[in-house]
Design a protein around this motif. Structure first.
Motif, PDB file in Angstrom:
ATOM      1  N   ALA A  53       0.832  -1.205   0.000  1.00  0.00           N
ATOM      2  CA  ALA A  53       0.000   0.000   0.000  1.00  0.00           C
ATOM      3  C   ALA A  53       0.868   1.257   0.000  1.00  0.00           C
ATOM      4  O   ALA A  53       0.538   2.246  -0.668  1.00  0.00           O
ATOM      5  CB  ALA A  53      -0.930  -0.003   1.206  1.00  0.00           C
ATOM      6  N   LEU A  54       1.970   1.225   0.728  1.00  0.00           N
ATOM      7  CA  LEU A  54       2.880   2.381   0.750  1.00  0.00           C
ATOM      8  C   LEU A  54       3.426   2.665  -0.638  1.00  0.00           C
ATOM      9  O   LEU A  54       3.569   3.824  -1.039  1.00  0.00           O
ATOM     10  CB  LEU A  54       4.037   2.125   1.721  1.00  0.00           C
ATOM     11  CG  LEU A  54       3.770   2.316   3.209  1.00  0.00           C
ATOM     12  CD1 LEU A  54       5.035   2.035   4.003  1.00  0.00           C
ATOM     13  CD2 LEU A  54       3.270   3.712   3.508  1.00  0.00           C
ATOM     14  N   ASP A  55       3.763   1.613  -1.376  1.00  0.00           N
ATOM     15  CA  ASP A  55       4.286   1.804  -2.733  1.00  0.00           C
ATOM     16  C   ASP A  55       3.277   2.546  -3.598  1.00  0.00           C
ATOM     17  O   ASP A  55       3.640   3.427  -4.379  1.00  0.00           O
ATOM     18  CB  ASP A  55       4.616   0.446  -3.366  1.00  0.00           C
ATOM     19  CG  ASP A  55       5.816  -0.230  -2.717  1.00  0.00           C
ATOM     20  OD1 ASP A  55       6.617   0.480  -2.086  1.00  0.00           O
ATOM     21  OD2 ASP A  55       5.933  -1.471  -2.841  1.00  0.00           O
ATOM     22  N   SER A  56       1.994   2.192  -3.454  1.00  0.00           N
ATOM     23  CA  SER A  56       0.955   2.852  -4.249  1.00  0.00           C
ATOM     24  C   SER A  56       0.764   4.303  -3.825  1.00  0.00           C
ATOM     25  O   SER A  56       0.662   5.204  -4.665  1.00  0.00           O
ATOM     26  CB  SER A  56      -0.371   2.088  -4.112  1.00  0.00           C
ATOM     27  OG  SER A  56      -0.254   0.773  -4.609  1.00  0.00           O
ATOM     28  N   VAL A  57       0.700   4.547  -2.522  1.00  0.00           N
ATOM     29  CA  VAL A  57       0.477   5.908  -2.032  1.00  0.00           C
ATOM     30  C   VAL A  57       1.678   6.798  -2.335  1.00  0.00           C
ATOM     31  O   VAL A  57       1.526   7.982  -2.654  1.00  0.00           O
ATOM     32  CB  VAL A  57       0.182   5.886  -0.520  1.00  0.00           C
ATOM     33  CG1 VAL A  57       0.164   7.299   0.047  1.00  0.00           C
ATOM     34  CG2 VAL A  57      -1.157   5.203  -0.254  1.00  0.00           C
ATOM     35  N   GLN A  58       2.878   6.240  -2.275  1.00  0.00           N
ATOM     36  CA  GLN A  58       4.075   7.045  -2.534  1.00  0.00           C
ATOM     37  C   GLN A  58       4.068   7.633  -3.940  1.00  0.00           C
ATOM     38  O   GLN A  58       4.585   8.735  -4.159  1.00  0.00           O
ATOM     39  CB  GLN A  58       5.329   6.196  -2.321  1.00  0.00           C
ATOM     40  CG  GLN A  58       6.627   6.972  -2.509  1.00  0.00           C
ATOM     41  CD  GLN A  58       7.845   6.143  -2.151  1.00  0.00           C
ATOM     42  OE1 GLN A  58       7.922   5.573  -1.068  1.00  0.00           O
ATOM     43  NE2 GLN A  58       8.800   6.046  -3.065  1.00  0.00           N
ATOM     44  N   ALA A  89      10.363  -1.060   5.525  1.00  0.00           N
ATOM     45  CA  ALA A  89       9.342  -1.926   4.933  1.00  0.00           C
ATOM     46  C   ALA A  89       7.947  -1.360   5.124  1.00  0.00           C
ATOM     47  O   ALA A  89       7.117  -1.397   4.213  1.00  0.00           O
ATOM     48  CB  ALA A  89       9.437  -3.322   5.527  1.00  0.00           C
ATOM     49  N   THR A  90       7.659  -0.817   6.290  1.00  0.00           N
ATOM     50  CA  THR A  90       6.305  -0.337   6.581  1.00  0.00           C
ATOM     51  C   THR A  90       6.277   1.155   6.921  1.00  0.00           C
ATOM     52  O   THR A  90       5.339   1.629   7.558  1.00  0.00           O
ATOM     53  CB  THR A  90       5.684  -1.142   7.741  1.00  0.00           C
ATOM     54  OG1 THR A  90       6.521  -1.011   8.904  1.00  0.00           O
ATOM     55  CG2 THR A  90       5.557  -2.605   7.371  1.00  0.00           C
ATOM     56  N   ALA A  91       7.273   1.907   6.490  1.00  0.00           N
ATOM     57  CA  ALA A  91       7.294   3.345   6.774  1.00  0.00           C
ATOM     58  C   ALA A  91       8.200   4.065   5.770  1.00  0.00           C
ATOM     59  O   ALA A  91       9.192   3.506   5.301  1.00  0.00           O
ATOM     60  CB  ALA A  91       7.762   3.616   8.199  1.00  0.00           C
ATOM     61  N   ARG A  92       7.836   5.289   5.461  1.00  0.00           N
ATOM     62  CA  ARG A  92       8.644   6.163   4.603  1.00  0.00           C
ATOM     63  C   ARG A  92       8.609   7.561   5.202  1.00  0.00           C
ATOM     64  O   ARG A  92       7.619   7.974   5.796  1.00  0.00           O
ATOM     65  CB  ARG A  92       8.087   6.233   3.172  1.00  0.00           C
ATOM     66  CG  ARG A  92       7.709   4.888   2.557  1.00  0.00           C
ATOM     67  CD  ARG A  92       8.894   4.126   2.033  1.00  0.00           C
ATOM     68  NE  ARG A  92       8.545   2.722   1.820  1.00  0.00           N
ATOM     69  CZ  ARG A  92       7.928   2.241   0.750  1.00  0.00           C
ATOM     70  NH1 ARG A  92       7.563   3.066  -0.216  1.00  0.00           N
ATOM     71  NH2 ARG A  92       7.676   0.945   0.643  1.00  0.00           N
ATOM     72  N   THR A  93       9.695   8.298   5.012  1.00  0.00           N
ATOM     73  CA  THR A  93       9.726   9.721   5.347  1.00  0.00           C
ATOM     74  C   THR A  93      10.037  10.479   4.082  1.00  0.00           C
ATOM     75  O   THR A  93      11.055  10.218   3.428  1.00  0.00           O
ATOM     76  CB  THR A  93      10.777  10.024   6.427  1.00  0.00           C
ATOM     77  OG1 THR A  93      10.516   9.232   7.591  1.00  0.00           O
ATOM     78  CG2 THR A  93      10.741  11.501   6.814  1.00  0.00           C
ATOM     79  N   ILE A  94       9.162  11.408   3.708  1.00  0.00           N
ATOM     80  CA  ILE A  94       9.278  12.113   2.436  1.00  0.00           C
ATOM     81  C   ILE A  94       9.390  13.614   2.680  1.00  0.00           C
ATOM     82  O   ILE A  94       8.647  14.194   3.478  1.00  0.00           O
ATOM     83  CB  ILE A  94       8.070  11.814   1.532  1.00  0.00           C
ATOM     84  CG1 ILE A  94       8.100  10.348   1.089  1.00  0.00           C
ATOM     85  CG2 ILE A  94       8.046  12.740   0.321  1.00  0.00           C
ATOM     86  CD1 ILE A  94       6.936   9.955   0.197  1.00  0.00           C
ATOM     87  N   TYR A  95      10.346  14.237   1.980  1.00  0.00           N
ATOM     88  CA  TYR A  95      10.486  15.697   1.969  1.00  0.00           C
ATOM     89  C   TYR A  95       9.822  16.215   0.701  1.00  0.00           C
ATOM     90  O   TYR A  95      10.097  15.739  -0.401  1.00  0.00           O
ATOM     91  CB  TYR A  95      11.958  16.087   1.989  1.00  0.00           C
ATOM     92  CG  TYR A  95      12.216  17.546   1.701  1.00  0.00           C
ATOM     93  CD1 TYR A  95      11.965  18.521   2.664  1.00  0.00           C
ATOM     94  CD2 TYR A  95      12.728  17.950   0.463  1.00  0.00           C
ATOM     95  CE1 TYR A  95      12.213  19.860   2.410  1.00  0.00           C
ATOM     96  CE2 TYR A  95      12.977  19.290   0.201  1.00  0.00           C
ATOM     97  CZ  TYR A  95      12.718  20.237   1.170  1.00  0.00           C
ATOM     98  OH  TYR A  95      12.964  21.565   0.907  1.00  0.00           O
ATOM     99  N   ARG A  96       8.927  17.174   0.868  1.00  0.00           N
ATOM    100  CA  ARG A  96       8.199  17.732  -0.275  1.00  0.00           C
ATOM    101  C   ARG A  96       8.403  19.240  -0.313  1.00  0.00           C
ATOM    102  O   ARG A  96       8.111  19.944   0.662  1.00  0.00           O
ATOM    103  CB  ARG A  96       6.714  17.374  -0.151  1.00  0.00           C
ATOM    104  CG  ARG A  96       5.866  17.748  -1.340  1.00  0.00           C
ATOM    105  CD  ARG A  96       4.691  16.779  -1.515  1.00  0.00           C
ATOM    106  NE  ARG A  96       3.912  16.601  -0.305  1.00  0.00           N
ATOM    107  CZ  ARG A  96       2.742  17.196  -0.075  1.00  0.00           C
ATOM    108  NH1 ARG A  96       2.262  18.062  -0.938  1.00  0.00           N
ATOM    109  NH2 ARG A  96       2.068  16.942   1.024  1.00  0.00           N
TER     110      ARG A  96
END
Length: 244
Positions: A53-58, A89-96
């Motif tokens: 799901a993270l891959d899709s939302v990212q 695996a179950t978390a990402r931190t993104i700078y926008r």
């Protein structure tokens, strides 16, 4: 300063970006640091949820569409750049980083336009909900802002004010969002155990039944629950505060 929590809720099919979040409602996106100006802004966001799901939302963050518009509008001319700062695996931190912008229908930008500078922002996205937490100086016209925002919403989007009042542990909560991240698999174990009645008195579900529902070994579930309960205990004792 007063704290306001605005919750935008979306019906499916109204907003293509929100549809992706609805399709993957087990993903939570929390704004750790949010800065908005009249010309742009930046934010650091923490995504947590199942890996697929993270891959899709990212992909939403790296697409051409503005991810913040309250409703789709051709008037939005936002240009942005994104970078993954941390990946698990179950978390990402993104700078926008919003590099250019003269108009956006996001609640944050509209608040800046109507209420002026000096606002503090926090955000949470999950499923059909896009929640904005704002700290606003007491001399600003909140009622006028709310009425204007509400009038501009198209059918299928509802707006509610979940809190309006003095600050309530804002800074504790902001600090906890940086420092007290409960891993998704532990949160999921805790939520399912709660839903199935594991914490009821008397219990209506056993550890083995919950493990079977999740497709886990009982020992794995027991470990995840213990870790999640330790995290929840720290919150209950006042040493941390929840972030979801």
């Amino acid at each position: 300063m007063r704290e306001y929590i605005f919750d935008l809720n979306y019906e499916y099919g109204v907003h293509p970006i929100r549809d992706i979040f609805i399709d993957h409602s087990d993903v939570t996106v929390t704004g750790l640091d949010v800065s908005i100006t009249h010309e742009g802004g930046w934010r650091i966001e923490r995504l947590s949820g199942p890996e697929d799901a993270l891959d899709s939302v990212q992909t939403v963050f790296f697409g051409e569409r503005c991810t913040d518009c309250t409703y789709p509008t051709p008037k939005c001319d936002t240009e942005h750049q994104c970078q993954v700062l941390e990946q698990e695996a179950t978390a990402r931190t993104i700078y926008r980083h919003v590099t250019e912008m003269s108009y956006c229908s996001s609640l944050g930008y509209l608040a800046l336009q109507h209420l002026g500078k000096g606002l503090v922002f926090g955000t949470t996205m999950q499923g059909s909900s896009y929640e904005w937490r704002l700290l606003i100086p007491t001399d600003r016209d909140i009622e006028g802002f709310y009425e204007t925002l509400h009038e501009e919403l198209p059918d299928g989007i509802s707006l509610s004010v979940r809190r309006a009042g003095d600050l309530k542990r804002w800074f504790d909560r902001q600090a906890s969002e940086r420092d007290a991240k409960l891993p998704y698999e532990q949160r999921e174990a805790l939520e399912i155990a709660w839903e199935m009645g594991y914490f009821d008195h008397p219990r209506t579900a056993t550890m083995e039944e919950i493990a079977t529902k999740q497709g886990l070994a009982t020992t794995t579930l027991r470990y995840r629950l213990r870790r999640a309960q330790a995290w929840a205990t720290k919150i209950a004792l006042g040493t941390q505060h929840p972030i979801y």
